[in-house]
Design an enzyme around this catalytic site. Structure first.
Site, PDB file in Angstrom:
ATOM      1  N   ARG A  39     -59.480 -31.624   8.819  1.00 25.84           N
ATOM      2  CA  ARG A  39     -59.330 -32.590   7.724  1.00 25.84           C
ATOM      3  C   ARG A  39     -58.760 -33.922   8.217  1.00 25.84           C
ATOM      4  O   ARG A  39     -59.149 -34.985   7.738  1.00 25.84           O
ATOM      5  CB  ARG A  39     -58.413 -32.020   6.638  1.00 25.84           C
ATOM      6  CG  ARG A  39     -59.109 -31.052   5.727  1.00 25.84           C
ATOM      7  CD  ARG A  39     -58.203 -30.586   4.595  1.00 25.84           C
ATOM      8  NE  ARG A  39     -58.936 -29.703   3.713  1.00 25.84           N
ATOM      9  CZ  ARG A  39     -58.385 -28.971   2.750  1.00 25.84           C
ATOM     10  NH1 ARG A  39     -57.089 -29.037   2.529  1.00 25.84           N
ATOM     11  NH2 ARG A  39     -59.129 -28.206   1.984  1.00 25.84           N
ATOM     12  N   LYS A 200     -66.041 -11.118  -4.022  1.00 23.12           N
ATOM     13  CA  LYS A 200     -66.082 -10.760  -5.441  1.00 23.12           C
ATOM     14  C   LYS A 200     -67.073 -11.555  -6.263  1.00 23.12           C
ATOM     15  O   LYS A 200     -67.115 -12.781  -6.180  1.00 23.12           O
ATOM     16  CB  LYS A 200     -64.693 -10.978  -6.040  1.00 23.12           C
ATOM     17  CG  LYS A 200     -63.657 -10.028  -5.493  1.00 23.12           C
ATOM     18  CD  LYS A 200     -62.325 -10.335  -6.117  1.00 23.12           C
ATOM     19  CE  LYS A 200     -61.271  -9.349  -5.650  1.00 23.12           C
ATOM     20  NZ  LYS A 200     -59.937  -9.799  -6.062  1.00 23.12           N
ATOM     21  N   GLY A 357     -63.273 -22.517   2.215  1.00 18.40           N
ATOM     22  CA  GLY A 357     -62.350 -22.148   3.288  1.00 18.40           C
ATOM     23  C   GLY A 357     -62.881 -21.136   4.283  1.00 18.40           C
ATOM     24  O   GLY A 357     -63.032 -21.421   5.467  1.00 18.40           O
ATOM     25  N   GLY A 380     -61.594 -25.152  -2.779  1.00 16.87           N
ATOM     26  CA  GLY A 380     -61.739 -25.065  -4.233  1.00 16.87           C
ATOM     27  C   GLY A 380     -62.612 -26.159  -4.829  1.00 16.87           C
ATOM     28  O   GLY A 380     -63.412 -25.898  -5.734  1.00 16.87           O
TER      29      GLY A 380
HETATM   30  C1  3PG Z   1     -56.903 -27.274  -0.727  1.00 15.54           C
HETATM   31  O1  3PG Z   1     -56.492 -27.057   0.402  1.00 15.54           O
HETATM   32  O2  3PG Z   1     -57.692 -26.510  -1.320  1.00 15.54           O
HETATM   33  C2  3PG Z   1     -56.499 -28.549  -1.391  1.00 15.54           C
HETATM   34  O3  3PG Z   1     -55.686 -29.291  -0.562  1.00 15.54           O
HETATM   35  C3  3PG Z   1     -55.860 -28.296  -2.733  1.00 15.54           C
HETATM   36  O4  3PG Z   1     -54.674 -27.570  -2.600  1.00 15.54           O
HETATM   37  P1  3PG Z   1     -54.161 -26.721  -3.836  1.00 15.54           P
HETATM   38  O5  3PG Z   1     -55.143 -25.585  -4.003  1.00 15.54           O
HETATM   39  O6  3PG Z   1     -52.765 -26.273  -3.487  1.00 15.54           O
HETATM   40  O7  3PG Z   1     -54.176 -27.621  -5.047  1.00 15.54           O
HETATM   41 MG    MG Z   2     -57.077 -24.485  -2.708  1.00 16.00          MG
END
Ligand code: 3PG
Ligand code: MG
Length: 402
Positions: A39, A200, A357, A380
């Site tokens: 990142r 899931k 991720g 996310g």
């Molecule tokens: C992530 O790593 O998914 C983002 O930086 C958001 O972080 P968070 O899920 O703690 O809001």
């Molecule tokens: Mg996250």
């Protein structure tokens, strides 16, 4: 949301201007060292551009999930140090993101220099999207650049409220991510395929439903496929599955059929009696999983079949691994397909975009990340985009005044 309304700072005179950049410095850190700087590496060109244009660059970000107050284990200091190393210039660090430490740091910042302010989530106002907290942040800049696509699914003070207080622009990394995702979902070269893996069905219902209406081939892998097997009355032995969601899986298959989207499931699977490093594994037909075994990966026939389906397509979006890739030998299915996707992409036959991720970790382990068309830095936010949702941080930039 009209993405055409996103404006960048291109062409603006930034000399000596205080540019507040909302970045995502939320990277993995272990024992005070950044363990994956992807990142940060992706942010560097944008920050360098601002610095070259004479801006006084003030970077703000969250890090981890502290409980709304200062907590040394969530300090951004080690991340700021790493960012400075990558930028090849020293970074000034402020011990708080608002108030006296931040104001003093920004006031002393010369044109072309970069400052990083301490974790935004040390203040409760950040996650509450509190206008009063946003006002304290806004006092530190002349203009705002939102460059944290991976945090754009959060409506927080630094991603949302602040855009009402400063002239606000979309940063280059955010633009890159948005354009990559639009290229695969909004006006893709057809036919299109999606590979959706992971554990899931329950966490990916909106995503599967949205994609079933958009892509031509919906390829399912990971433990999630087991729930689809259950739905079809196939015995999955001891495999991880969600019987409560078998009905949902049927509904997704039905919705896909109505929209002429083919759902593609594994032919053969790799099974073992337990998930453990070096466990005795064998490959069986998906319809013949022994009752004392669990499915932990897709088999070689499945990889070949998925690759040939993808080979007929021009565009691919990929989220989620096909097996328990972290535990050998159950990564072979994911790695094998990753290599096929990389080969199709480098041959110019496929536009491939991946994110989330686990997906990025799996592609890194397969060593092919650089050979896909685009790999998102988002977890996310990438998923929410695939669900067809409006990301608040992007909507805020699209409606902001400039
Ligand atoms: C992530 O790593 O998914 C983002 O930086 C958001 O972080 P968070 O899920 O703690 O809001
Ligand atoms: Mg996250």
């Amino acid at each position: 949301m009209d993405l055409g309304k996103l404006k960048t700072t291109a062409g603006l005179d930034l000399e000596a201007k205080r540019v507040l950049v909302r970045a995502d410095l939320n990277v993995p850190v272990k024992d005070g060292k950044v363990t994956d700087a992807t990142r940060l590496e992706r942010l560097v060109p944008g920050l360098q551009d601002l610095a070259k244009r004479g801006a006084r660059v003030v970077v703000i970000s969250h890090f981890g999930r502290p409980k709304g107050g200062p907590d040394p284990q969530f300090s951004l200091k080690p991340v700021a140090d790493k960012l400075g190393e990558l930028l090849g210039r020293p970074i000034v660090f402020a011990s708080d993101c608002v108030g006296e430490p931040a104001e003093r740091t920004v006031a002393a910042l010369s044109p072309g220099r970069v400052a990083v302010l301490e974790n935004l989530r040390f203040h409760k106002g950040e996650e509450k999207n509190d206008p009063a907290f946003a006002k304290r942040l806004a006092a530190l800049g002349d203009l705002f650049v939102g460059d944290a696509f991976s945090t754009a699914h959060r409506a927080h003070a630094s991603t949302d409220a602040i855009t009402q207080l400063l002239p606000s622009y979309a940063g280059p990394l955010l633009m890159e991510e948005v354009e990559a995702l639009r290229s695969v979902l909004d006006s893709p070269a057809r036919p299109t395929a999606a590979v959706i893996g992971g554990a899931k069905v329950s966490t990916k219902i909106p995503l599967l439903t949205n994609l079933a209406g958009k892509v031509d081939k919906l390829i399912i892998g990971g433990a999630m496929a087991n729930t689809f097997f259950l739905a079809e009355g196939v015995n999955v032995g001891k495999s991880l599955a969600e019987p409560d969601f078998a009905k949902t899986a049927l509904e997704i298959m039905h919705a896909a059929k109505m929209r002429h989207c083919e759902v593609v499931l594994p032919h053969d699977v790799v099974v073992a009696s337990k998930l453990a490093e070096g466990a005795k594994a064998s490959t069986v037909a998906a319809l013949e999983v022994p009752p004392d075994q669990m499915i932990l990966d897709v088999g070689p026939e499945t990889v070949a079949h998925y690759a040939s389906v993808i080979g007929q397509c021009k565009t691919l979006v990929w989220n989620g691994p096909l097996g328990a890739f972290e535990v050998a030998p159950f990564g072979e299915g994911t790695f094998g397909l990753a290599r096929e996707v990389a080969a199709l992409t480098t041959a110019g036959k496929l536009v491939s975009v991946a994110g989330g991720g686990d997906t990025v970790a799996a592609l890194n382990a397969a060593g092919v990340t650089d050979r896909l068309t685009y790999v998102s830095t988002a977890g996310g936010a990438f998923l929410e985009w695939l669900e067809g949702r409006t990301l608040p941080g992007i909507a805020a930039l699209a409606r902001a005044a400039h």
